[in-house]
Write a protein that holds these residues in place. Structure first.
Motif, mmCIF file in Angstrom:
data_model
loop_
_atom_site.group_PDB
_atom_site.id
_atom_site.type_symbol
_atom_site.label_atom_id
_atom_site.label_comp_id
_atom_site.label_asym_id
_atom_site.label_seq_id
_atom_site.Cartn_x
_atom_site.Cartn_y
_atom_site.Cartn_z
ATOM 1 N N ALA A 1 0.843 -1.210 0.000
ATOM 2 C CA ALA A 1 0.000 0.000 0.000
ATOM 3 C C ALA A 1 0.876 1.258 0.000
ATOM 4 N N ARG A 2 1.934 1.260 0.812
ATOM 5 C CA ARG A 2 2.803 2.446 0.870
ATOM 6 C C ARG A 2 3.566 2.636 -0.434
ATOM 7 N N ALA A 3 4.088 1.556 -0.981
ATOM 8 C CA ALA A 3 4.862 1.670 -2.219
ATOM 9 C C ALA A 3 3.968 2.131 -3.369
ATOM 10 N N TYR A 4 2.751 1.592 -3.421
ATOM 11 C CA TYR A 4 1.855 1.921 -4.536
ATOM 12 C C TYR A 4 1.314 3.342 -4.436
ATOM 13 N N THR A 5 0.900 3.721 -3.225
ATOM 14 C CA THR A 5 0.268 5.049 -3.071
ATOM 15 C C THR A 5 1.291 6.159 -2.840
#
Ligand code: PLP
Length: 132
Positions: free
Chosen positions: A27-31
């Motif tokens: 989630a952190r890498a994508y967003t």
């Protein structure tokens, strides 16, 4: 996992804590956002990150800090004990005003049925409210 945006869609791991940790990483890498919202009473595992996400001190967290940051906790509704959906959705709004802007939130992690926190189901209106 290293190729976010690539073809991989599934990551097989051996524990729930690993699953939660990797969901947060994805989630952190994508967003490209940092914030993770979790709920009081939740249990997410025994690693440092998942302990930070867990909303129950005794018997999971005492003596084990400091914990990783950028984890924000909101109340979980408990209709039996008078904690209403309205109160909890309003507390989320307050969190966005006082702790972290909504646009910096990477993920909201919730047990639709709180387990360790007392086998409490999240009302459908709460889940819909979170999505809104
Ligand atoms: C909701 C929830 N998340 C995470 C975990 C952590 O799983 P594990 O103990 O396999 O790391 C558990 C374990 O009971 C769980 O109930």
């Amino acid at each position: 996992l290293c190729k976010v945006g690539g073809r991989a869609k599934t990551l097989l791991v051996t524990t729930g804590a690993e699953a939660v940790e990797n969901a947060v990483k994805i989630a952190r890498a994508y967003t490209k956002r940092r914030g993770i919202i979790v709920f009081g009473g939740a249990f997410h595992g025994r690693t440092l990150l998942t302990m930070a996400m867990t909303g129950k001190v005794n018997p999971y967290k005492q003596s084990f800090g400091p914990f990783p940051g950028n984890i924000y906790r909101a109340p979980y509704p408990d209709l039996y004990r008078g904690v209403s959906v309205e109160h909890c959705l309003s507390a989320l709004d307050t969190l966005f005003e006082s702790e972290i802007e909504a646009s910096a939130v990477a993920a909201i992690v919730i047990e639709p049925l709180l387990g360790e926190g007392g086998f409490i189901p999240a009302p459908v209106e709460f889940m819909a409210g979170i999505r809104r």
